[in-house]
Scaffold this motif. Structure first.
Motif, mmCIF file in Angstrom:
data_model
loop_
_atom_site.group_PDB
_atom_site.id
_atom_site.type_symbol
_atom_site.label_atom_id
_atom_site.label_comp_id
_atom_site.label_asym_id
_atom_site.label_seq_id
_atom_site.Cartn_x
_atom_site.Cartn_y
_atom_site.Cartn_z
ATOM 1 N N TYR A 83 -21.475 -21.326 22.592
ATOM 2 C CA TYR A 83 -20.935 -21.147 21.251
ATOM 3 C C TYR A 83 -21.026 -19.696 20.817
ATOM 4 N N SER A 84 -20.080 -19.290 20.009
ATOM 5 C CA SER A 84 -20.058 -17.943 19.465
ATOM 6 C C SER A 84 -21.235 -17.737 18.520
ATOM 7 N N LYS A 85 -21.765 -16.532 18.500
ATOM 8 C CA LYS A 85 -22.872 -16.204 17.606
ATOM 9 C C LYS A 85 -22.377 -15.803 16.224
ATOM 10 N N THR A 86 -21.083 -15.982 15.998
ATOM 11 C CA THR A 86 -20.501 -15.650 14.706
ATOM 12 C C THR A 86 -20.073 -16.939 14.009
ATOM 13 N N PRO A 87 -20.905 -17.442 13.101
ATOM 14 C CA PRO A 87 -20.507 -18.653 12.387
ATOM 15 C C PRO A 87 -19.329 -18.379 11.456
ATOM 16 N N ARG A 88 -18.523 -19.413 11.270
ATOM 17 C CA ARG A 88 -17.358 -19.297 10.388
ATOM 18 C C ARG A 88 -17.463 -20.330 9.276
ATOM 19 N N CYS A 89 -16.793 -20.024 8.200
ATOM 20 C CA CYS A 89 -16.802 -20.887 7.025
ATOM 21 C C CYS A 89 -16.034 -22.177 7.313
ATOM 22 N N PRO A 90 -16.603 -23.345 6.996
ATOM 23 C CA PRO A 90 -15.888 -24.594 7.241
ATOM 24 C C PRO A 90 -14.718 -24.803 6.275
ATOM 25 N N PRO A 108 -15.027 -13.487 -0.738
ATOM 26 C CA PRO A 108 -15.678 -13.572 -2.048
ATOM 27 C C PRO A 108 -15.230 -14.770 -2.904
ATOM 28 N N THR A 109 -14.017 -15.192 -2.760
ATOM 29 C CA THR A 109 -13.524 -16.296 -3.591
ATOM 30 C C THR A 109 -13.933 -17.661 -3.063
ATOM 31 N N CYS A 110 -14.517 -17.711 -1.883
ATOM 32 C CA CYS A 110 -14.863 -18.997 -1.268
ATOM 33 C C CYS A 110 -16.272 -19.441 -1.663
ATOM 34 N N GLY A 111 -17.282 -18.675 -1.257
ATOM 35 C CA GLY A 111 -18.645 -18.960 -1.671
ATOM 36 C C GLY A 111 -19.382 -20.055 -0.908
#
Length: 138
Positions: free
Chosen positions: A88-95, A115-118
């Motif tokens: 797995y990538s070591k860069t998590p992404r926003c679900p 910034p608009t996601c949070g």
């Protein structure tokens, strides 16, 4: 629809055999009626086809969105991309929006970079290695 075309063909063929103007008018009236039916049916089929094309396009877009999501595994509030090697990538992404998440100074929980996601994951930068090991053991 084929029977209407066959009927039209037989009516046209029989026109050559008619002798009286009254019979000819009856045949022409019947041909006009059948032609109107064919035009209505054609219009209906064109509308149905347009609807099917629209629905197909929507489904293709949904499949593309699903394929994009399926390349990720969601775990502990973040998405992790699995590489061809199986790691797995070591860069998590926003679900929620698939933006890269970050952990301030590795002590804060991973947060969406948009910034608009949070969105916030429930692990810190210090926990990332253990989270990846947990994920790979699933």
């Amino acid at each position: 629809m084929n029977d209407l075309i066959i009927t039209l063909g037989s009516l046209i063929a029989s026109l050559g055999n008619t002798q009286s103007a009254a019979v000819l008018r009856d045949h022409i009236g019947l041909i006009k009626t059948r032609l109107e039916q064919l035009e209505q049916r054609n219009k209906q089929l064109e509308e149905e086809n347009a609807d099917f094309v629209k629905r197909m396009h929507e489904m293709q877009q949904q499949i593309a969105r699903d394929a994009k999501t399926s390349q990720y595994t969601e775990y502990r509030g973040a998405l992790f991309e699995r590489g061809a090697s199986g790691t797995y990538s070591k860069t998590p992404r926003c679900p929620a929006c698939h933006s890269v998440m970050f952990s301030f100074q590795n002590v804060m929980e991973f947060t969406c970079g948009k910034p608009t996601c949070g969105q916030i994951a429930n692990f810190t930068g210090f926990d990332l290695e253990s989270v990846l090991k947990e994920l790979e053991s699933l």
